[in-house]
Design a protein around this motif. Structure first.
Motif, PDB file in Angstrom:
ATOM      1  N   CYS A   5       0.851  -1.095   0.094  1.00 24.33           N
ATOM      2  CA  CYS A   5      -0.122  -0.088   0.100  1.00 24.33           C
ATOM      3  C   CYS A   5       0.800   1.231  -0.022  1.00 24.33           C
ATOM      4  O   CYS A   5       0.541   2.281  -0.854  1.00 24.33           O
ATOM      5  CB  CYS A   5      -0.780  -0.051   1.034  1.00 24.33           C
ATOM      6  N   ARG A   6       1.735   1.236   0.837  1.00 23.28           N
ATOM      7  CA  ARG A   6       2.885   2.409   0.950  1.00 23.28           C
ATOM      8  C   ARG A   6       3.724   2.515  -0.172  1.00 23.28           C
ATOM      9  O   ARG A   6       3.708   3.743  -0.837  1.00 23.28           O
ATOM     10  CB  ARG A   6       3.748   2.390   2.041  1.00 23.28           C
ATOM     11  N   GLN A   7       4.010   1.447  -0.797  1.00 20.97           N
ATOM     12  CA  GLN A   7       4.821   1.634  -2.075  1.00 20.97           C
ATOM     13  C   GLN A   7       3.936   2.231  -3.236  1.00 20.97           C
ATOM     14  O   GLN A   7       4.367   2.921  -4.144  1.00 20.97           O
ATOM     15  CB  GLN A   7       5.197   0.125  -2.396  1.00 20.97           C
ATOM     16  N   ARG A   8       2.532   1.877  -3.305  1.00 21.60           N
ATOM     17  CA  ARG A   8       1.908   2.144  -4.420  1.00 21.60           C
ATOM     18  C   ARG A   8       1.093   3.662  -4.278  1.00 21.60           C
ATOM     19  O   ARG A   8       1.320   4.384  -5.162  1.00 21.60           O
ATOM     20  CB  ARG A   8       0.554   1.162  -4.564  1.00 21.60           C
ATOM     21  N   PHE A  52      -3.296  13.595   2.145  1.00 21.35           N
ATOM     22  CA  PHE A  52      -2.899  12.843   1.310  1.00 21.35           C
ATOM     23  C   PHE A  52      -1.585  13.100   0.718  1.00 21.35           C
ATOM     24  O   PHE A  52      -0.768  12.218   0.425  1.00 21.35           O
ATOM     25  CB  PHE A  52      -4.034  13.130  -0.076  1.00 21.35           C
ATOM     26  N   ARG A  53      -0.921  14.429   0.920  1.00 18.07           N
ATOM     27  CA  ARG A  53       0.271  14.638   0.524  1.00 18.07           C
ATOM     28  C   ARG A  53       1.237  14.084   1.698  1.00 18.07           C
ATOM     29  O   ARG A  53       2.420  13.402   1.217  1.00 18.07           O
ATOM     30  CB  ARG A  53       0.363  16.169   0.400  1.00 18.07           C
ATOM     31  N   ASP A  54       1.002  14.287   2.765  1.00 19.03           N
ATOM     32  CA  ASP A  54       1.894  13.986   3.834  1.00 19.03           C
ATOM     33  C   ASP A  54       1.795  12.821   4.854  1.00 19.03           C
ATOM     34  O   ASP A  54       2.613  12.428   5.849  1.00 19.03           O
ATOM     35  CB  ASP A  54       2.357  15.240   4.586  1.00 19.03           C
ATOM     36  N   GLY A  55       0.538  12.252   4.642  1.00 20.59           N
ATOM     37  CA  GLY A  55      -0.089  11.504   5.700  1.00 20.59           C
ATOM     38  C   GLY A  55       0.669  10.050   5.638  1.00 20.59           C
ATOM     39  O   GLY A  55       1.606   9.500   4.872  1.00 20.59           O
ATOM     40  N   VAL A  56       0.552   9.182   6.854  1.00 20.07           N
ATOM     41  CA  VAL A  56       1.259   7.998   7.279  1.00 20.07           C
ATOM     42  C   VAL A  56       0.264   7.224   6.830  1.00 20.07           C
ATOM     43  O   VAL A  56      -1.021   7.182   7.251  1.00 20.07           O
ATOM     44  CB  VAL A  56       1.675   7.955   8.562  1.00 20.07           C
ATOM     45  N   VAL A  57       0.557   5.961   6.205  1.00 20.26           N
ATOM     46  CA  VAL A  57      -0.370   4.775   5.862  1.00 20.26           C
ATOM     47  C   VAL A  57      -0.212   3.606   6.883  1.00 20.26           C
ATOM     48  O   VAL A  57       1.093   3.215   6.817  1.00 20.26           O
ATOM     49  CB  VAL A  57      -0.041   4.316   4.428  1.00 20.26           C
TER      50      VAL A  57
END
Length: 201
Positions: A5-8, A52-57
Motif C-alpha cells: 500500500c505504501r509503495q503504491r 494525502f500529501r504527507d499522511g502516514v499509511v
C-alpha cells in the motif's frame, strides 16, 4: 500488504497528477448534505490535500460506523477507527482486540475518567475525535482513535465489507484520517474484498 500500500501510494511528500487529485478529492457538498459546516466532520476536508500529501499509511480497525455503510448507497458516512502511528505495522489482530475492548465501553459508565470519555463519545455517536489516545489499560502501543468519513468512491466496492482497512493519517495533531483509496491497494487485499482493481477517473 501494508508495505505494498505504501509503495503504491508513494513516499511523502507526494505529488499527484490531475487525475489522481480528482480521484482523491472529497467534495464538501457530499458531507454538508447531512451535517452543517460547523460539524467536526468537515475539519478533515479542509486539510485533505495535506493529509494525502504527507499522511502516514497504517492499518486502521473499525470500532463502530454508521449502519448505512454496510450496504450500497450514495452517501459518505462516518465511523470510528483505531490505529497506531508509533507502531505503524501494528498487527491487525492486536488492533481487533483493542477495537473490541473499546466498543465494549459503549453505553457503560466506567470509573476511569479516560475510559468514561471514550464510553460517552461512542455512546453519543455525534461527537468527533481526532487522535484521541487509547488508555494504556487497554493498549500499551500508543493507539489513537479518529472519526473517519468513509468516502464511497475510495472504497473498493463502495461499502464496508471488512473491519480492517489501510488508512492515511496526518502525522501531526490533529490526526485527521481518510481510508487509503482502493486504487492504491495491493491485489491480495482487493481479492479479500472480492473485487477487481478499480480505476482512477
Amino acid at each position: 500488504m501494508l508495505l505494498e500500500c505504501r509503495q503504491r501510494f508513494g513516499d511523502a511528500p507526494r505529488d499527484f497528477g490531475d487525475a489522481e487529485k480528482q480521484h482523491l478529492r472529497v467534495a464538501f457538498s457530499l458531507i454538508t448534505r447531512i451535517v452543517s459546516r460547523s460539524d467536526g466532520l468537515c475539519q478533515p476536508l479542509s486539510a485533505q490535500r495535506n493529509i494525502f500529501r504527507d499522511g502516514v499509511v497504517v492499518w486502521g480497525h473499525l470500532i463502530q460506523a454508521n449502519g448505512g455503510l454496510f450496504e450500497f448507497g450514495q452517501r459518505d458516512l462516518p465511523g470510528e477507527m483505531v490505529y497506531s502511528l508509533r507502531v505503524p505495522d501494528f498487527d491487525p489482530a492486536k488492533l481487533e482486540k483493542v477495537a473490541t475492548e473499546l466498543v465494549a465501553l459503549k453505553g457503560k459508565q466506567p470509573t476511569s475518567p479516560a475510559l468514561l470519555e471514550i464510553a460517552d463519545y461512542l455512546t453519543d455517536e455525534m461527537i468527533r475525535v481526532f487522535g484521541l489516545k487509547v488508555p494504556k489499560t487497554i493498549s500499551q502501543e500508543a493507539c489513537l482513535i479518529s472519526t473517519v468519513q468513509f468516502v464511497r468512491h475510495h472504497l473498493p466496492n463502495q461499502m464496508l465489507s471488512d473491519s480492517v482497512l489501510p488508512i492515511v493519517v496526518a502525522p501531526q495533531p490533529s490526526h485527521y484520517a481518510f481510508v487509503l483509496p482502493a486504487v492504491y491497494w495491493p491485489d491480495q487485499l482487493l481479492r479479500h474484498w472480492g473485487v477487481a482493481r478499480p480505476l482512477i477517473g
